[in-house]
Scaffold this active site. Sequence first.
Site, PDB file in Angstrom:
ATOM      1  N   HIS A 103      13.966   3.408   5.103  1.00  6.50           N
ATOM      2  CA  HIS A 103      13.513   3.329   3.708  1.00  6.50           C
ATOM      3  C   HIS A 103      14.423   4.091   2.744  1.00  6.50           C
ATOM      4  O   HIS A 103      13.947   4.750   1.807  1.00  6.50           O
ATOM      5  CB  HIS A 103      12.081   3.841   3.572  1.00  6.50           C
ATOM      6  N   HIS A 174       5.530  -0.845  -1.163  1.00 10.41           N
ATOM      7  CA  HIS A 174       4.929  -0.209   0.011  1.00 10.41           C
ATOM      8  C   HIS A 174       3.502   0.270  -0.239  1.00 10.41           C
ATOM      9  O   HIS A 174       3.097   1.334   0.256  1.00 10.41           O
ATOM     10  CB  HIS A 174       5.809   0.960   0.461  1.00 10.41           C
ATOM     11  N   GLU A 290       4.852  -5.722   3.224  1.00 10.45           N
ATOM     12  CA  GLU A 290       6.102  -5.330   2.575  1.00 10.45           C
ATOM     13  C   GLU A 290       7.097  -6.495   2.567  1.00 10.45           C
ATOM     14  O   GLU A 290       7.846  -6.690   3.536  1.00 10.45           O
ATOM     15  CB  GLU A 290       6.724  -4.146   3.305  1.00 10.45           C
TER      16      GLU A 290
END
Length: 326
Positions: A103, A174, A290
């Site tokens: 991420h 997210h 996501e």
Amino acid sequence: MTVSTIGTIDGVEIAAVALSLADGTAATVIGFGASVQSLTVPAPEGPRPVVLGYPDLAGYLHNPGYVGTTAGRHANRIGGGRFTLDGRTYQLGLNERGRTHLHGGLRGFSHRPWRLVASDATSATFEIVSPDGEEGYPGTLTARVTYTLAAPATLRVTMTATTDAPTMVGLAHHSYFTLAPGRAVLEHRLAVHAAHITPVDADLIPTGEIAPVAGTPFDLREPRRLADGPRLDHNYVLDATPADDGLHPAATVIGGGLVLTCRTTAPGLQVYDGGGLGVPFFPHAGLCLEPQTFPDGPNKPHFPSPVLRPGETWRQVTEYAFAPET
């Protein structure tokens, strides 16, 4: 629409923007991590919260579960935190067990202040400028995220990015969704519009295979209780048949008398069942949907390309729509 300042990080004022629709749909979005702090939608008993969020800025400063954030520059995992672009190898920050780039790295976009650059009663746009070399990525990247409420009971997420040098980009939203707040989402039924998945190794890095879900526990082409399947933290290869607006179906979630429908322009959907959530939440308190380019895409030439070059604009649009179960 109201705008307030909830703190200052790295010299950037962190804005909180309250958005609303006449039908009772409402959201608060904040500049730290370009995050959705709250989202409520109409339900038979009145407005119902449908995402997890922290009550104040302090929760987002740590936020190990990336609750509500925008993940980037490249969401999900990059094996070894390395990739080669135009003959040059780049080493990124390793923030997962010292072996994986997750991420966006040690301090990705999810844990950075974004500036509020536009807002009105139903939308807010945040911007971040990431300098060349940040977290190891080449090129200065300018990214924007616009959150828009649209009737009936829909949250639209529009992401764009431009660069001054070739780089890798793959933002993802997210939020953790729950249609029955306070209870585990394992009783929710989930369908994913995907006939294939990208299998992973022990570090959750795709092996490179694009495998059919038919005959496996990961077949979610028909709605199934999350409790009846395996733990999910996997990328599904979406069956892309876009509608006139360019969005294709991604997932449907049914629970608590509501239905959540997710549509997107993205090629993949990471489904995470929230099993790793901890205090102040609890395991499986929410479900992540996501939309994304594929994990480890920078190292898999046959995956959708995350390469962005000067003069191009990366763009991804996703809608999360809520309606009563019929």
